[in-house]
Design a protein around this motif. Structure first.
Motif, mmCIF file in Angstrom:
data_model
loop_
_atom_site.group_PDB
_atom_site.id
_atom_site.type_symbol
_atom_site.label_atom_id
_atom_site.label_comp_id
_atom_site.label_asym_id
_atom_site.label_seq_id
_atom_site.Cartn_x
_atom_site.Cartn_y
_atom_site.Cartn_z
ATOM 1 N N THR A 69 -27.626 -59.863 49.715
ATOM 2 C CA THR A 69 -27.913 -58.431 49.598
ATOM 3 C C THR A 69 -27.196 -57.578 50.640
ATOM 4 O O THR A 69 -27.414 -56.366 50.695
ATOM 5 C CB THR A 69 -29.427 -58.177 49.670
ATOM 6 O OG1 THR A 69 -29.929 -58.628 50.935
ATOM 7 C CG2 THR A 69 -30.151 -58.895 48.551
ATOM 8 N N LYS A 70 -26.344 -58.168 51.453
ATOM 9 C CA LYS A 70 -25.483 -57.363 52.322
ATOM 10 C C LYS A 70 -24.614 -56.434 51.478
ATOM 11 O O LYS A 70 -24.198 -55.363 51.930
ATOM 12 C CB LYS A 70 -24.604 -58.272 53.189
ATOM 13 C CG LYS A 70 -23.787 -57.536 54.251
ATOM 14 C CD LYS A 70 -23.069 -58.517 55.176
ATOM 15 C CE LYS A 70 -22.348 -57.807 56.321
ATOM 16 N NZ LYS A 70 -21.709 -58.762 57.269
ATOM 17 N N ALA A 72 -25.520 -54.598 49.136
ATOM 18 C CA ALA A 72 -26.195 -53.320 48.918
ATOM 19 C C ALA A 72 -25.788 -52.291 49.970
ATOM 20 O O ALA A 72 -25.706 -51.085 49.680
ATOM 21 C CB ALA A 72 -27.706 -53.521 48.924
ATOM 22 N N ILE A 73 -25.513 -52.742 51.187
ATOM 23 C CA ILE A 73 -25.110 -51.826 52.248
ATOM 24 C C ILE A 73 -23.674 -51.367 52.027
ATOM 25 O O ILE A 73 -23.352 -50.191 52.200
ATOM 26 C CB ILE A 73 -25.295 -52.492 53.616
ATOM 27 C CG1 ILE A 73 -26.769 -52.863 53.822
ATOM 28 C CG2 ILE A 73 -24.815 -51.563 54.738
ATOM 29 C CD1 ILE A 73 -27.043 -53.687 55.047
ATOM 30 N N PHE A 194 -30.448 -60.269 55.036
ATOM 31 C CA PHE A 194 -30.319 -58.827 54.809
ATOM 32 C C PHE A 194 -31.442 -58.237 53.967
ATOM 33 O O PHE A 194 -31.667 -57.028 54.001
ATOM 34 C CB PHE A 194 -28.946 -58.500 54.211
ATOM 35 C CG PHE A 194 -27.894 -58.320 55.266
ATOM 36 C CD1 PHE A 194 -27.597 -57.072 55.777
ATOM 37 C CD2 PHE A 194 -27.231 -59.417 55.787
ATOM 38 C CE1 PHE A 194 -26.653 -56.909 56.775
ATOM 39 C CE2 PHE A 194 -26.282 -59.271 56.785
ATOM 40 C CZ PHE A 194 -25.988 -58.014 57.280
ATOM 41 N N SER A 195 -32.165 -59.065 53.244
ATOM 42 C CA SER A 195 -33.357 -58.543 52.562
ATOM 43 C C SER A 195 -34.376 -58.100 53.602
ATOM 44 O O SER A 195 -35.039 -57.069 53.444
ATOM 45 C CB SER A 195 -33.953 -59.617 51.638
ATOM 46 O OG SER A 195 -33.077 -59.884 50.565
ATOM 47 N N ARG A 198 -32.996 -54.827 55.314
ATOM 48 C CA ARG A 198 -33.195 -53.652 54.466
ATOM 49 C C ARG A 198 -34.662 -53.241 54.423
ATOM 50 O O ARG A 198 -34.996 -52.057 54.404
ATOM 51 C CB ARG A 198 -32.645 -53.932 53.070
ATOM 52 C CG ARG A 198 -31.113 -54.051 53.066
ATOM 53 C CD ARG A 198 -30.564 -54.687 51.800
ATOM 54 N NE ARG A 198 -31.037 -54.015 50.613
ATOM 55 C CZ ARG A 198 -31.721 -54.621 49.638
ATOM 56 N NH1 ARG A 198 -32.006 -55.921 49.735
ATOM 57 N NH2 ARG A 198 -32.101 -53.935 48.594
ATOM 58 N N HIS A 199 -35.555 -54.239 54.422
ATOM 59 C CA HIS A 199 -36.994 -53.962 54.424
ATOM 60 C C HIS A 199 -37.410 -53.259 55.720
ATOM 61 O O HIS A 199 -38.198 -52.292 55.695
ATOM 62 C CB HIS A 199 -37.762 -55.273 54.262
ATOM 63 C CG HIS A 199 -39.252 -55.137 54.369
ATOM 64 N ND1 HIS A 199 -40.024 -54.575 53.367
ATOM 65 C CD2 HIS A 199 -40.107 -55.482 55.379
ATOM 66 C CE1 HIS A 199 -41.299 -54.576 53.736
ATOM 67 N NE2 HIS A 199 -41.372 -55.121 54.950
ATOM 68 N N SER A 202 -35.976 -49.626 55.727
ATOM 69 C CA SER A 202 -36.704 -48.807 54.756
ATOM 70 C C SER A 202 -38.073 -48.423 55.303
ATOM 71 O O SER A 202 -38.500 -47.263 55.203
ATOM 72 C CB SER A 202 -36.860 -49.568 53.433
ATOM 73 O OG SER A 202 -37.648 -48.832 52.515
ATOM 74 N N TYR A 208 -28.551 -45.817 56.193
ATOM 75 C CA TYR A 208 -27.390 -46.549 56.707
ATOM 76 C C TYR A 208 -26.394 -45.654 57.421
ATOM 77 O O TYR A 208 -25.618 -46.115 58.259
ATOM 78 C CB TYR A 208 -26.699 -47.296 55.569
ATOM 79 C CG TYR A 208 -27.599 -48.302 54.896
ATOM 80 C CD1 TYR A 208 -28.310 -49.234 55.634
ATOM 81 C CD2 TYR A 208 -27.752 -48.310 53.513
ATOM 82 C CE1 TYR A 208 -29.148 -50.152 55.027
ATOM 83 C CE2 TYR A 208 -28.584 -49.221 52.882
ATOM 84 C CZ TYR A 208 -29.283 -50.138 53.642
ATOM 85 O OH TYR A 208 -30.118 -51.035 53.029
#
Length: 369
Positions: A69-70, A72-73, A194-195, A198-199, A202, A208
């Motif tokens: 999920t990196k 996503a950034i 990265f999950s 991101r959590h 958030s 970012y």
């Protein structure tokens, strides 16, 4: 309506795919040496393996992975030129763990819509990292999935192949009582956990593009720090005067510090990793502060500053560490392998991982400030 225009009406733009290939061709071709036959765009990549006749018993090593999920950034920042290095790090650096020299790699990109410049940026990053690790990028595929993925969504994956002489292959069977555990520094988060990252952001209401005073940059820039590449330097180390002292290597990826080291230690052995031998980078400390957690609580998720381990003959520690430093890989001894029953007390032991019934590892002490 022609077949092509019908496909375009369904959301697939083959012309954009062709343009993406044109934009990336030069970077991909730069990874090709005399062993690569043909150019970009064939149905399959060809690699001349004639040199393997020099081996007494050549073993092929293979690995496949993604970036997680990196991505996503990268998508949120519309910055796609570094995610390819993350992919190469995740795939190719697994090859060298068994002592193999990486030979070639292929990549796969699935996306909602082909944006030629974006695809080219991703693949150019892959090619640049392949060149740095001495790996030929011999093929790849870009698939457009309209209706299944959003227009700006994509995911990347790759696979690589390497070769090693059987007698030189590294692994738990070569580890001996008293061997030193040498840590090799990471460049940051690399591509795991990265999950959780991101959590945390958030939950803290941080974007970012927001600046971080503690990190001296925006959060996105800090988090997209590319994965450090190890293969080229480690292959050079193994071929040099200290290569024979290296008995096992471990790539610290998903599962964290203890679990990944335990995977390459033999059953009946154990090692304590001394936290006092290094200081985790600010990004790890700031994220834990935001979450109200401790560094110790994230040792099974993030690398906390160790990207690789080398298990080496105790008499050669100084030489191996010096050689790694000279190759641009900061390294230090952080523990010792022992055989027998692990001592009680002092925290839980991590016993093997990923289906491997390996050694036992735990982290002890407190981190350096």
């Amino acid at each position: 309506m022609s077949a092509n225009s019908s496909y375009a009406a369904a959301g697939v733009d083959t012309a954009a795919g062709d343009l993406a290939v044109e934009l990336m061709k030069e970077a991909v071709a730069a990874t090709h040496g005399p062993n690569v036959l043909g150019g970009v765009g064939g149905f399959a990549g060809l690699f001349d393996l004639s040199f393997a006749k020099q081996f007494e018993r050549p073993l092929l090593a293979t690995s496949t992975d993604g970036v997680g999920t990196k991505i996503a950034i990268a998508q949120a920042l519309d910055k796609h030129d570094t995610i390819g290095q993350d992919l190469v790090g995740m795939v190719v650096d697994d090859i060298v763990v068994v002592g193999a020299k990486p030979l070639f790699m292929t990549d796969y990109i699935a996306c909602g819509k082909v944006v030629p410049e974006r695809i080219a940026a991703i693949v150019t990053g892959i090619a640049r990292a392949c060149a740095e690790t001495g790996t030929a990028l011999v093929g790849g595929e870009t698939a457009e999935h309209p209706g299944l993925m959003g227009a700006d969504d994509y995911d990347v994956a790759g696979a690589a192949v390497g070769v090693v002489e059987a007698s030189l292959a590294l692994g738990a069977e070569k580890v001996r009582d008293g061997d030193a555990v040498v840590a090799i520094a990471s460049s940051g988060l690399h591509s795991n956990g990265f999950s959780l990252v991101r959590h945390i952001l958030s939950g803290a209401g941080i974007g970012y593009t927001d600046a971080s005073a503690e990190l001296g940059t925006s959060w996105g820039e800090a988090l997209l720090e590319p994965t450090r590449l190890y293969s080229g330097q480690l292959v050079e180390l193994l071929a040099g005067e200290h290569g024979g002292a290296v008995h096992a290597l471990s790539h610290v990826t998903g599962g964290g510090i203890a679990a990944n080291l335990a995977r390459v230690l033999p059953r009946g052995s154990y090692a304590e990793v001394d936290r006092a031998t290094w200081s985790p980078a600010p990004v790890f400390r700031v994220l834990n502060d935001l979450a109200g957690t401790t560094l110790e609580s994230t040792e099974g998720t993030w690398n906390l500053g160790i990207g690789f381990f080398a298990v080496v003959d105790a008499a050669s520690v100084a030489g191996v560490v010096s050689a790694l430093d000279a190759l641009g890989l900061p390294a230090w001894q952080t523990g010792t392998v022992r055989f027998g029953t692990p001592p009680a007390g002092g925290g839980a032991w991590e016993q093997g991982a990923k289906g491997v019934d390996g050694g036992a590892v735990r982290l002890v002490g407190g981190y350096a400030g």
